[in-house]
Design an enzyme around this catalytic site. Structure first.
Site, PDB file in Angstrom:
ATOM      1  N   ASP A   1       1.641   8.457   2.290  1.00 17.85           N
ATOM      2  CA  ASP A   1       2.130   7.893   1.042  1.00 17.85           C
ATOM      3  C   ASP A   1       2.513   8.974   0.033  1.00 17.85           C
ATOM      4  OD1 ASP A   1       2.859   6.052  -0.861  1.00 17.85           O
ATOM      5  OD2 ASP A   1       0.836   5.348  -1.292  1.00 17.85           O
TER       6      ASP A   1
ATOM      7  N   HIS B   1       0.386  -1.194   2.187  1.00 19.84           N
ATOM      8  CA  HIS B   1      -0.750  -1.471   1.307  1.00 19.84           C
ATOM      9  C   HIS B   1      -1.304  -2.860   1.626  1.00 19.84           C
ATOM     10  CE1 HIS B   1       0.344   2.196  -0.567  1.00 19.84           C
ATOM     11  NE2 HIS B   1       1.414   1.710  -1.172  1.00 19.84           N
TER      12      HIS B   1
END
Length: 446
Positions: A313, A262
């Site tokens: 993810d 991220h």
């Protein structure tokens, strides 16, 4: 030299650029033995389509494939996922990732313990299920057991479903020992370590813990969730007086082994620090968009030599081209211009994103993938150049179309380690894997 098979591709993306009439010899262990350009097709398996390297999904939580689309998924369903369910869920995911253009996955593995508390007799049982699922599907795997010691910067204990994520240093070392024996001499597997987050592991102990866990694994990758949301940055500042990336860089020597997943909320100095370190920024555009995390501004990071890759993810999306498209479109929306990801002096926008993701994903997985070159794994995609989005396009323009405009199924065939896993859009074992997945979902009551 013994050769397992020989392919002939009319057009292929090699390590030094596009080439025509390419002969690819594959060794029995699944590596590329040799590549010849301007070759003849005699004695080869002829490929109908354009050959490019397979991408790596650098950040996956496989169990979350079962939670996709649920409003409040962690109350109930997660508490019922056991070893058999995890293997079935991960197997289905890995088939979908292969179809979507990924030939390898990096599992940030933090589902460690049984439903309802306690410990398995085999501390690595659920990790082994991920290995088995990857073997069932035939995808390359980098497995990263995740250290998770507390519930936040304030030191709160892990509660509720999060207790399944708890992993103390001694447990991590035991798990790694079990997996090292399982993965020994397996070229399709790599082992590393994940740190769930700076909130989950005391930063002042991070260097000591990482050194102890990775002893004997000098090449193993290191991953961490970092600065995904503004609240994390605020909590880190309140507790330590420093932003997350600065705190991490003070705790451990950042370098190419690291992937910062991220890393959305960095200031300008942090972006420069990340780029200079050689670590990879792990971008997960679909999941980040679903949570409303915000947008990482990519252009200045790339201009400083920054490296990035893409991950699925929470596994809302299994298509690599879609992840790259959303990454690009997010840049355009944030910067209000087109194209935003690269300037006009380099490759086409989609091609630059594709090739950047190849490099960053390979680095984050610590496996010899992402290039069609001797010594690298024979992991490749065959793109359907008759597909409506791709027909009439060549070279970088074809990759532009793949990333920015394709729909349907532009990936025709997928090879991993010299074996065809997807042929004409179908996985060779998808019926059995799909049946196991549906049975698992019915048991879970999803």
């Amino acid at each position: 030299m013994t050769v397992l098979s020989t392919l002939f591709a009319p057009q292929a993306l090699l390590a030094d650029g596009w080439a025509r009439d390419v002969r690819i010899e594959i060794a029995p262990e699944g590596n590329i033995a040799s590549i010849e350009q301007d070759a003849s097709p005699g004695g080869c398996e002829r490929i109908e389509g354009v050959v490019v390297p397979g991408l790596t999904d650098l950040h996956s939580h496989a169990f979350e494939r079962a939670l996709a689309g649920l409003r409040r998924p962690l109350r109930g369903l997660l508490a019922r996922i056991g070893p058999d369910e995890l293997r079935a869920i991960a197997g289905q995911l890995y088939v979908e990732l292969l179809k979507g253009g990924y030939t390898g996955a990096v599992e940030f593995h933090h589902l460690h313990h049984p439903p309802g508390g306690g410990r398995y007799d085999d501390p690595a049982l659920l990790a082994v299920m991920l290995h088995e699922a990857a073997r069932d599907a035939g995808i390359g795997l980098t497995l990263l057991p995740a250290l998770c010691m507390r519930g936040g910067f304030d030191g709160a204990p892990l509660e509720g479903h999060a207790r399944r994520f708890a992993l103390q240093p001694a447990e991590l070392v035991a798990m790694l020992g079990r997996l090292e024996r399982l993965f020994a001499d397996d070229p399709e597997r790599q082992l590393g370590v994940a740190v769930h987050s700076l909130g989950a592991v005391p930063p002042e102990r991070l260097a000591e813990l990482v050194e102890a866990a990775t002893r004997g694994m000098p090449a193993g990758p290191l991953h961490i969730h970092l600065a995904a949301r503004p609240e994390e940055v605020e909590d880190c500042l309140a507790c330590y007086g420093r932003r997350p990336l600065r705190l991490l860089a003070e705790a451990v020597p950042l370098g190419p082994r690291w992937c910062l997943v991220h890393a959305t909320h960095l200031d300008e100095d942090e972006r420069s620090l990340l780029a200079a370190s050689g670590a990879v920024a792990g971008r997960c555009p679909t999941s980040e968009a679903s949570r409303g995390d915000g947008i990482f501004i990519l252009e200045p990071f790339l201009a400083r030599g920054g490296r990035f890759g893409i991950g699925s993810d929470h596994n809302l999306c299994s298509e690599a081209a879609h992840e790259l498209r959303l990454l690009d479109y997010g840049q355009r929306l944030a910067m209000r211009r087109c194209p935003a990801a690269v300037d006009g002096s380099g490759p086409q926008c989609g091609a630059a994103l594709f090739m950047g993701a190849l490099r960053g994903g390979a680095q984050a997985s610590a496996r010899p993938v992402g290039r069609l070159a001797p010594g690298f794994r024979a992991d490749l995609l065959v793109l359907d150049d008759s597909h409506p989005a791709l027909c009439g396009r060549e070279g970088d323009l074809l990759l532009d179309a793949l990333v920015l405009a394709s729909r349907g199924q532009p990936v025709r065939h997928v090879m991993v380690s010299g074996d065809w896993r997807i042929r004409d859009g179908a996985h060779l074992a998808e019926d059995a894997i799909g049946t196991a997945f549906r049975a698992a979902m019915r048991r879970l009551g999803a």
